[in-house]
Scaffold this active site. Sequence first.
Site, PDB file in Angstrom:
ATOM      1  N   PRO A  98       0.702  -1.226  -0.287  1.00 16.83           N
ATOM      2  CA  PRO A  98       0.005   0.072  -0.175  1.00 16.83           C
ATOM      3  C   PRO A  98       0.871   1.435   0.102  1.00 16.83           C
ATOM      4  O   PRO A  98       0.472   2.381  -0.416  1.00 16.83           O
ATOM      5  CB  PRO A  98      -0.939  -0.149   1.159  1.00 16.83           C
ATOM      6  CG  PRO A  98       0.015  -1.083   2.361  1.00 16.83           C
ATOM      7  CD  PRO A  98       0.511  -2.181   1.262  1.00 16.83           C
ATOM      8  N   GLU A 126       1.852  -7.945   8.928  1.00 18.24           N
ATOM      9  CA  GLU A 126       2.148  -6.347   8.866  1.00 18.24           C
ATOM     10  C   GLU A 126       2.917  -6.109   7.730  1.00 18.24           C
ATOM     11  O   GLU A 126       3.306  -4.835   7.600  1.00 18.24           O
ATOM     12  CB  GLU A 126       2.767  -5.995  10.296  1.00 18.24           C
ATOM     13  CG  GLU A 126       2.379  -6.188  11.502  1.00 18.24           C
ATOM     14  CD  GLU A 126       0.883  -5.202  11.483  1.00 18.24           C
ATOM     15  OE1 GLU A 126       0.937  -3.797  10.887  1.00 18.24           O
ATOM     16  OE2 GLU A 126      -0.434  -5.771  11.772  1.00 18.24           O
ATOM     17  N   ARG A 164      -3.496  -9.081 -20.446  1.00 18.31           N
ATOM     18  CA  ARG A 164      -4.448  -8.962 -21.281  1.00 18.31           C
ATOM     19  C   ARG A 164      -3.990  -7.904 -22.744  1.00 18.31           C
ATOM     20  O   ARG A 164      -4.595  -7.758 -23.649  1.00 18.31           O
ATOM     21  CB  ARG A 164      -5.707  -8.200 -20.978  1.00 18.31           C
ATOM     22  CG  ARG A 164      -5.828  -6.831 -20.252  1.00 18.31           C
ATOM     23  CD  ARG A 164      -6.908  -6.234 -19.537  1.00 18.31           C
ATOM     24  NE  ARG A 164      -8.192  -6.519 -20.408  1.00 18.31           N
ATOM     25  CZ  ARG A 164      -8.261  -5.198 -20.889  1.00 18.31           C
ATOM     26  NH1 ARG A 164      -7.549  -4.307 -20.973  1.00 18.31           N
ATOM     27  NH2 ARG A 164      -9.554  -5.133 -21.710  1.00 18.31           N
ATOM     28  N   ASP A 179     -10.111   1.005 -24.537  1.00 19.63           N
ATOM     29  CA  ASP A 179     -10.480   0.957 -23.178  1.00 19.63           C
ATOM     30  C   ASP A 179     -10.141   2.112 -22.692  1.00 19.63           C
ATOM     31  O   ASP A 179      -9.302   3.049 -22.919  1.00 19.63           O
ATOM     32  CB  ASP A 179      -9.761  -0.146 -22.528  1.00 19.63           C
ATOM     33  CG  ASP A 179     -10.631  -1.553 -22.715  1.00 19.63           C
ATOM     34  OD1 ASP A 179     -11.525  -1.653 -23.029  1.00 19.63           O
ATOM     35  OD2 ASP A 179      -9.687  -2.592 -22.684  1.00 19.63           O
TER      36      ASP A 179
HETATM   37  N1  SAM Z   1       1.237  -2.761   7.554  1.00 15.80           N
HETATM   38  C1  SAM Z   1       1.218  -2.285   6.348  1.00 15.80           C
HETATM   39  C2  SAM Z   1       0.883  -0.880   5.957  1.00 15.80           C
HETATM   40  O1  SAM Z   1       0.264  -0.421   6.656  1.00 15.80           O
HETATM   41  O2  SAM Z   1       1.533  -0.319   4.989  1.00 15.80           O
HETATM   42  C3  SAM Z   1       0.141  -3.316   5.573  1.00 15.80           C
HETATM   43  C4  SAM Z   1       0.455  -4.712   5.573  1.00 15.80           C
HETATM   44  S1  SAM Z   1      -0.792  -5.383   4.794  1.00 15.80           S
HETATM   45  C5  SAM Z   1      -1.901  -6.107   6.062  1.00 15.80           C
HETATM   46  C6  SAM Z   1      -0.249  -6.973   4.303  1.00 15.80           C
HETATM   47  C7  SAM Z   1       0.167  -7.030   2.591  1.00 15.80           C
HETATM   48  O3  SAM Z   1      -0.782  -6.614   1.728  1.00 15.80           O
HETATM   49  C8  SAM Z   1       1.261  -6.230   2.586  1.00 15.80           C
HETATM   50  O4  SAM Z   1       2.323  -6.536   2.445  1.00 15.80           O
HETATM   51  C9  SAM Z   1       1.035  -6.047   0.823  1.00 15.80           C
HETATM   52  O5  SAM Z   1       1.669  -7.077  -0.030  1.00 15.80           O
HETATM   53  C10 SAM Z   1      -0.302  -6.397   0.802  1.00 15.80           C
HETATM   54  N2  SAM Z   1      -1.054  -4.953   0.293  1.00 15.80           N
HETATM   55  C11 SAM Z   1      -2.122  -4.305   1.247  1.00 15.80           C
HETATM   56  N3  SAM Z   1      -2.646  -3.532   0.780  1.00 15.80           N
HETATM   57  C12 SAM Z   1      -2.118  -3.245  -0.546  1.00 15.80           C
HETATM   58  C13 SAM Z   1      -2.218  -2.207  -1.452  1.00 15.80           C
HETATM   59  N4  SAM Z   1      -3.232  -1.360  -1.292  1.00 15.80           N
HETATM   60  N5  SAM Z   1      -1.641  -2.677  -2.638  1.00 15.80           N
HETATM   61  C14 SAM Z   1      -0.766  -3.489  -2.815  1.00 15.80           C
HETATM   62  N6  SAM Z   1      -0.634  -4.308  -1.982  1.00 15.80           N
HETATM   63  C15 SAM Z   1      -1.365  -4.246  -0.744  1.00 15.80           C
END
Ligand code: SAM
Length: 259
Positions: A98, A126, A164, A179
């Site tokens: 994220p 996490e 795609r 698209d």
């Molecule tokens: N503690 C992290 C933070 O707040 O930045 C979030 C960890 S999340 C619960 C667990 C995993 O989900 C991350 O390591 C990532 O690989 C994935 N993930 C969660 N949200 C995401 C997003 N918006 N885009 C891409 N990957 C995401």
Amino acid sequence: MNIAIVSIFPEMFEAISRYGVSGRAISRNEVNVRCFNPRDYTEDRHRTVDERPYGGGPGMVMMPEPLEKALAGATDWLDSFTQRQGERRAIKVVYLSPQGEKLKQQKVNEWADCGSDFVFIAGRYEGIDERFVELFVDCEISIGDYVLSGGELAVMVVIDAIVRLLPGVLGDENSAREDSFMQGLLDCPHYTRPTDYRGRGVPKVLLSGDHAKIAQWRFEQAVERTRRRRPDLLVKKSETGGEGWDERLAQYMRGLKIK
Ligand code: SAM
């Protein structure tokens, strides 16, 4: 293109490998996809991949060693294609997070066209130990400003968006070209049978058989939609230009007295 995925939930990827456009591309070997599970690279009885965070606090963190070994398995597999095909292919290691750069169509187009192979890393808990990110990850990508419980869905989003666009994957290449976002605009509305649905008809021009008029109508609809729903795209397009429609778009906007 060859794509390796590092994830503790390889079964989840059946969603892209068994269904739809990506499933067909994989079954025809237009793209090769394989998962590498960090648990397969552990040595303890419980196949542990996570530990408590240093400094305390809630949750667990993915340890770097099983990830590094899974990544080595993934790059060995990708290198085997290089040996078979005789041409050295670059490998991009992408961590879905994220906190990464937000995914846009432009990045998807670039990656579909770049001739590299990919390793996508899906985090859990996490997240993953920061030292692994520093040492091995080329790029962090987010699929939006919200937090998922794992990276698997995000990896699938990125793979689907790329696959795609690979040559031959969609029956009609033009369907991707028109698209949303491909030309900096949203797509026009679409209609199919029946001609009368709950008292609502189909725009007459679409039934006229006049292809020039239909193309013009679709273009105007795309601009209007974009203007109403995503004016930010038009501002960006007027600043950066883009492929194809620019002169037509400029003329149309002048007609509407929009700079
Ligand atoms: N503690 C992290 C933070 O707040 O930045 C979030 C960890 S999340 C619960 C667990 C995993 O989900 C991350 O390591 C990532 O690989 C994935 N993930 C969660 N949200 C995401 C997003 N918006 N885009 C891409 N990957 C995401």
